[in-house]
Design a protein around this motif. Structure first.
Motif, PDB file in Angstrom:
ATOM      1  N   THR A 229       0.762  -1.335  -0.087  1.00  0.00           N
ATOM      2  CA  THR A 229      -0.036   0.044  -0.135  1.00  0.00           C
ATOM      3  C   THR A 229       0.704   1.216   0.053  1.00  0.00           C
ATOM      4  O   THR A 229       0.443   2.323  -0.647  1.00  0.00           O
ATOM      5  CB  THR A 229      -0.969   0.127   1.283  1.00  0.00           C
ATOM      6  OG1 THR A 229       0.197  -0.080   2.299  1.00  0.00           O
ATOM      7  CG2 THR A 229      -1.970  -0.952   0.971  1.00  0.00           C
TER       8      THR A 229
ATOM      9  N   ALA B 251       1.666   2.797  -3.380  1.00  0.00           N
ATOM     10  CA  ALA B 251       0.374   3.251  -4.112  1.00  0.00           C
ATOM     11  C   ALA B 251      -0.341   4.508  -3.324  1.00  0.00           C
ATOM     12  O   ALA B 251      -1.013   4.269  -2.687  1.00  0.00           O
ATOM     13  CB  ALA B 251      -0.534   2.332  -4.363  1.00  0.00           C
ATOM     14  N   ARG B 252       0.235   5.857  -3.632  1.00  0.00           N
ATOM     15  CA  ARG B 252      -0.217   6.722  -2.923  1.00  0.00           C
ATOM     16  C   ARG B 252      -0.629   7.713  -3.740  1.00  0.00           C
ATOM     17  O   ARG B 252      -0.624   9.034  -3.621  1.00  0.00           O
ATOM     18  CB  ARG B 252       0.888   7.237  -1.986  1.00  0.00           C
ATOM     19  CG  ARG B 252       2.144   8.010  -2.465  1.00  0.00           C
ATOM     20  CD  ARG B 252       3.244   7.815  -1.561  1.00  0.00           C
ATOM     21  NE  ARG B 252       2.659   8.524  -0.414  1.00  0.00           N
ATOM     22  CZ  ARG B 252       3.705   8.810   0.670  1.00  0.00           C
ATOM     23  NH1 ARG B 252       4.723   7.800   0.664  1.00  0.00           N
ATOM     24  NH2 ARG B 252       3.056   9.078   1.917  1.00  0.00           N
TER      25      ARG B 252
ATOM     26  N   LEU C 124      -3.563   8.698  -4.757  1.00  0.00           N
ATOM     27  CA  LEU C 124      -4.996   9.286  -4.217  1.00  0.00           C
ATOM     28  C   LEU C 124      -4.635  10.460  -3.196  1.00  0.00           C
ATOM     29  O   LEU C 124      -5.741  10.841  -2.616  1.00  0.00           O
ATOM     30  CB  LEU C 124      -5.867   8.312  -3.624  1.00  0.00           C
ATOM     31  CG  LEU C 124      -6.456   7.548  -4.662  1.00  0.00           C
ATOM     32  CD1 LEU C 124      -7.385   6.338  -4.088  1.00  0.00           C
ATOM     33  CD2 LEU C 124      -7.195   8.307  -5.722  1.00  0.00           C
ATOM     34  N   LYS C 125      -3.292  10.773  -3.022  1.00  0.00           N
ATOM     35  CA  LYS C 125      -2.980  11.979  -1.851  1.00  0.00           C
ATOM     36  C   LYS C 125      -3.727  13.107  -2.397  1.00  0.00           C
ATOM     37  O   LYS C 125      -3.775  13.684  -3.512  1.00  0.00           O
ATOM     38  CB  LYS C 125      -1.622  12.037  -1.952  1.00  0.00           C
ATOM     39  CG  LYS C 125      -1.149  13.074  -1.012  1.00  0.00           C
ATOM     40  CD  LYS C 125       0.528  13.156  -0.978  1.00  0.00           C
ATOM     41  CE  LYS C 125       1.115  14.152  -0.114  1.00  0.00           C
ATOM     42  NZ  LYS C 125       0.332  15.137   0.287  1.00  0.00           N
ATOM     43  N   GLY C 126      -4.456  13.842  -1.200  1.00  0.00           N
ATOM     44  CA  GLY C 126      -5.229  14.807  -1.884  1.00  0.00           C
ATOM     45  C   GLY C 126      -4.403  15.906  -1.804  1.00  0.00           C
ATOM     46  O   GLY C 126      -3.209  16.130  -1.568  1.00  0.00           O
TER      47      GLY C 126
ATOM     48  N   ARG D  86      -7.413  18.923   2.979  1.00  0.00           N
ATOM     49  CA  ARG D  86      -6.633  18.028   2.100  1.00  0.00           C
ATOM     50  C   ARG D  86      -5.467  17.320   3.043  1.00  0.00           C
ATOM     51  O   ARG D  86      -5.180  16.309   2.674  1.00  0.00           O
ATOM     52  CB  ARG D  86      -5.865  18.835   1.177  1.00  0.00           C
ATOM     53  CG  ARG D  86      -6.836  19.313  -0.006  1.00  0.00           C
ATOM     54  CD  ARG D  86      -5.879  20.237  -0.740  1.00  0.00           C
ATOM     55  NE  ARG D  86      -4.525  19.771  -1.278  1.00  0.00           N
ATOM     56  CZ  ARG D  86      -3.657  20.438  -1.720  1.00  0.00           C
ATOM     57  NH1 ARG D  86      -3.835  21.952  -1.855  1.00  0.00           N
ATOM     58  NH2 ARG D  86      -2.372  19.924  -2.282  1.00  0.00           N
TER      59      ARG D  86
ATOM     60  N   GLN E 104      -6.053  13.639   3.685  1.00  0.00           N
ATOM     61  CA  GLN E 104      -5.879  12.785   2.453  1.00  0.00           C
ATOM     62  C   GLN E 104      -4.693  12.494   1.920  1.00  0.00           C
ATOM     63  O   GLN E 104      -3.964  13.116   1.071  1.00  0.00           O
ATOM     64  CB  GLN E 104      -6.778  13.466   1.252  1.00  0.00           C
ATOM     65  CG  GLN E 104      -7.933  14.300   1.618  1.00  0.00           C
ATOM     66  CD  GLN E 104      -9.042  13.840   0.862  1.00  0.00           C
ATOM     67  OE1 GLN E 104      -9.034  13.772  -0.307  1.00  0.00           O
ATOM     68  NE2 GLN E 104     -10.225  13.830   1.439  1.00  0.00           N
ATOM     69  N   THR E 105      -3.919  11.670   2.609  1.00  0.00           N
ATOM     70  CA  THR E 105      -2.559  11.309   2.492  1.00  0.00           C
ATOM     71  C   THR E 105      -2.375  10.268   1.326  1.00  0.00           C
ATOM     72  O   THR E 105      -1.104  10.263   0.698  1.00  0.00           O
ATOM     73  CB  THR E 105      -1.653  10.677   3.583  1.00  0.00           C
ATOM     74  OG1 THR E 105      -2.560   9.443   4.129  1.00  0.00           O
ATOM     75  CG2 THR E 105      -1.637  11.570   4.876  1.00  0.00           C
ATOM     76  N   GLY E 106      -3.391   9.609   0.956  1.00  0.00           N
ATOM     77  CA  GLY E 106      -3.089   8.797   0.029  1.00  0.00           C
ATOM     78  C   GLY E 106      -2.609   7.377   0.382  1.00  0.00           C
ATOM     79  O   GLY E 106      -2.432   6.302  -0.159  1.00  0.00           O
ATOM     80  N   LEU E 107      -2.379   7.245   1.658  1.00  0.00           N
ATOM     81  CA  LEU E 107      -1.939   6.220   2.343  1.00  0.00           C
ATOM     82  C   LEU E 107      -2.988   5.167   2.935  1.00  0.00           C
ATOM     83  O   LEU E 107      -3.872   5.847   3.946  1.00  0.00           O
ATOM     84  CB  LEU E 107      -0.783   6.321   3.354  1.00  0.00           C
ATOM     85  CG  LEU E 107       0.617   6.937   2.699  1.00  0.00           C
ATOM     86  CD1 LEU E 107       1.340   7.263   3.817  1.00  0.00           C
ATOM     87  CD2 LEU E 107       1.141   5.776   1.715  1.00  0.00           C
TER      88      LEU E 107
END
Lengths: 101, 632
Positions: free
Chosen positions: A93, A96-97, A99-101, B603, B606-609
């Motif tokens: 995981t 695969a980042r 989707l970081k905002g 935001r 929302q780290t994507g992790l």
């Protein structure tokens, strides 16, 4: 006492699954943790149905729906994982980042 | 027959306008063309005097522009054309080929054309238009050498003075309209009703006195001398100053009808004749002397108009026009060739140019009113008419005649002295004194010829008016015989003129070497009775002060209010802009900034992790659970 025991089993399953989901790196392992959590929920639901309202069939339906949902979810999850790996050789995981905002 | 009259006024006006517009382009041709136009006008004038044409054209509703050549006009039209022709013959000598001759000849022709219209007009509108054109062209001609500020100032003074008097004509036209004379016919003005007749008459008298340089207005003539010599010769003889006298002669019935105007005009003329004669005696410059004498001689014409003697006045006008144009042409020629017009510096001028000098002497003798020359005859006519009116007027006129002999002899005495030995020194002296334009050219034959012709006219015109021979002239003018002078009157005036001339001749050599301690009275006379200073003090300065005060009021009050209003509006707008920038705009910007900060905060999780999402979910569920447990 069986009712409580089964609930403890469900809680145990859920907790183990949660621990796995939170601690594992590999996507597959996380999905397995989630399976365990849903399994715990299903056990708890069956427990409630069996001991509290055995006459109504609604509980069984809920459990079947949950099992079906779990199966679909797993199929989707593994498909995504496979596609991800094929595309970018990613299997953990942290890699695969996007989707970081 | 009206075509003749239209041609008579169209030729000088048209040719003048064309030459004026051509400017320097036809400089070489301008004198020839101008002279041809003037000669043509003279021919047409003679023809009109014979055939007496009449013309009229519609101008405004109910007002026609009428022109007619009657007896008085016939004489004047011929005189104007003749003097114009003579002056234009002499002009090339005065204006070098490098001057703007097109402008000069064009303006001269326009001027003469305007005078022609003035003397032929039978209704007020064309008279008024020509009157104005004459004033404007006289301004342009006096200020012809406009590079010199003093000449421009002189032209302005002359123009403003005559223009101020001209307003009387407008007043008269308005009064005639109000008084029921809708046709504005000159002969019908007498029929104006009620007080309007008096108003119209007063306006006309003021306009005529201003144009003729009579007493309160005389000073503009002194300045008009600054123009070129031919301009003075034309302006002071048959045109401009004669226009006022002509108008008064023409309007004699109106003057009589009001009751007060005729005596007023007669006395003004008489007093002007005497006072300006004294002024002329006191002058030390030739052209100034001649200018003052013009005013004085025109005074006799005005006197004639006042006492109702058109034939005497006209004869005086003719004789004076001939004599004065000759004198001015000679003076202008001397100013050009000798560079001075101061009388002491002009000693011996006559001997230097004999032909020109002979013309000058003849003209001056005529101007002195010596028998048997023309002005003596004319003056006697006028004086006889004045005696019929009032003995006081007669005495005044006789005194003025004596003074006329005095100033003429003064001019004559100086220019006929033997040539001074050190005349070069004298020249320089004179030049310093008047700063005149010094030309290297001598007076050419082109100047001498017209001077001699005009002087001859001045000498012999009198014959036509001698009691026995005056029939034809009276027939032309249509005047009665009632004022034919007695033999003893003629003898008396001749004796007065001769005595005055003799006294002046005897006295001049004694005064010329006397120390120059001018008395106050003499200085006053030399300064043209301080009329200009008085006009400046009484009219010009208050007018300017009023104008300045009004300008200040306008600047401070009217303009100031507008400015303050504008400044207030600007301040208000600036305040509104500040409120908009800091208030509204600021609020909008603050909202935007807050939203942006909230977005940034949103935001952050929302780290994507995935793990962190799970952890957040766990925390969230735990919170929910604890809320459920605690609240329940």
């Amino acid at each position: 006492m069986t009712f409580e025991l089964v609930l403890v089993l469900a809680a145990g399953l859920f907790s183990v699954g949660l621990f796995g989901a939170l601690s594992q790196q590999s996507i597959v392992m996380i999905m397995m943790g989630i399976e365990l959590m849903i399994g715990g929920v299903i056990v708890a639901a069956a427990d409630f149905w069996h001991f509290l309202a055995p006459a109504a069939a609604d509980g069984q339906v809920v459990i079947v729906v949950a099992v079906v949902a779990m199966a679909v979810e797993m199929a989707m999850g593994f498909a995504v994982t496979t596609a991800l790996y094929r595309a970018r050789q990613v299997d953990t995981t942290d890699m695969a980042r996007e989707l970081k905002g | 027959m009206s075509a003749l009259l239209w041609a008579l006024i169209a030729l000088p006006l048209g040719a003048g306008a064309a030459l004026l517009l051509s400017g320097r382009r036809w400089n070489a041709l301008a004198p020839g063309l101008g002279l041809a136009a003037a000669a043509g006008t003279f021919g047409l004038a003679v023809a009109s005097a014979v055939f007496r044409p009449e013309a009229s054209a519609p101008l405004f509703a109910g007002v026609r522009a009428g022109l007619r050549v009657d007896g008085l006009s016939a004489v004047l039209v011929v005189a104007v054309a003749a003097v114009t022709t003579a002056v234009l013959v002499a002009s090339p000598g005065e204006l070098g080929p490098r001057e703007n001759r097109g402008r000069f000849f064009g303006l001269m022709l326009l001027f003469a054309g305007a005078m022609t219209v003035t003397v032929t007009a039978t209704t007020l509108p064309p008279l008024l238009m020509a009157w104005e054109v004459m004033g404007a062209t006289s301004w342009a001609l006096i200020g012809f050498w406009w590079h010199r500020p003093d000449r421009v100032r002189a032209a302005d003074t002359a123009f403003v003075t005559t223009r101020a008097a001209d307003l009387g004509l407008y007043l008269a036209a308005g009064a005639a309209m109000a008084g029921g004379v809708g046709s504005l016919d000159l002969t019908a003005l007498t029929g104006a009703q009620g007080g309007w007749r008096h108003v119209a008459c007063a306006g006309l008298v003021v306009a005529a006195l201003g144009k003729s340089a009579q007493l309160p207005f005389s000073f503009w003539l002194s300045h008009a001398m600054r123009g070129p010599g031919p301009v003075s010769a034309l302006l002071h003889s048959a045109t401009m100053v004669a226009a006022g006298a002509y108008l008064l002669l023409r309007l004699h019935p109106l003057l009589v009808a009001t009751g007060w105007a005729a005596p007023l005009v007669a006395w003004t003329g008489g007093v002007t004749a005497l006072a300006l004669g004294v002024v002329a005696v006191a002058q030390r410059a030739l052209k100034q002397l001649l200018a003052a004498s013009t005013s004085s001689q025109v005074g006799f014409m005005v006197l004639a108009a006042g006492v109702g003697d058109p034939s005497g006045g006209t004869l005086q006008l003719l004789a004076h026009a001939a004599a004065k144009s000759a004198l001015f042409l000679a003076a202008g020629a001397w100013l050009t060739s000798l560079g001075t017009e101061q009388l002491p510096a002009l000693r011996g001028a006559v001997r230097r140019h004999p032909l020109l000098g002979a013309g000058f002497v003849a003209g001056a003798l005529a101007l002195a009113g010596l028998p048997p020359l023309s002005l003596w005859v004319a003056k006697d006519e006028v004086l006889a008419a004045a005696r019929a009116q009032s003995p006081g007027l007669y005495a005044l006129g006789l005194a003025a005649a004596a003074v006329a002999a005095g100033y003429s002899v003064k001019a004559l005495w100086y220019v006929t002295r033997p040539l001074p030995h050190d005349h070069d020194h004298d020249h320089d002296h004179g030049q310093e004194q008047d700063g005149g334009r010094r030309g290297a050219r001598g007076p050419t034959r082109s100047v001498s010829t017209p001077v001699v012709v005009l002087a001859a006219a001045a000498v012999f015109l009198g014959v036509a008016a001698l009691p026995g021979l005056s029939g034809p002239l009276r027939g032309v003018l249509g005047g009665g015989q009632q004022h034919a002078p007695n033999p003893w009157e003629m003898a008396l005036s001749a004796a007065v003129a001769l005595a005055a001339a003799g006294a002046a001749w005897w006295w001049l050599p004694r005064s010329a070497h006397a120390p120059r301690t001018a008395s106050a009275g003499k200085r006053w006379a030399a300064d043209w009775l301080s009329m200009e200073r008085a006009a400046r003090a009484v009219l010009v300065r208050p007018a300017f002060a009023l104008a300045r005060a009004l300008a200040a009021f306008d600047d401070r009050a009217v303009d100031g209010a507008v400015h303050h209003l504008a400044r207030g509006g600007l301040t208000l707008a600036r305040g509104a802009a500040r409120a908009d920038d800091h208030g509204l705009d600021g609020a909008v910007r603050a909202v935007a900034a807050g939203c942006r900060r909230l977005g940034a905060w949103a935001r952050r999780p929302q780290t994507g992790l995935l793990h962190q999402y799970y952890a957040q979910a766990v925390v969230g569920f735990t919170l929910l659970l604890s809320i459920v447990l605690l609240v329940r």
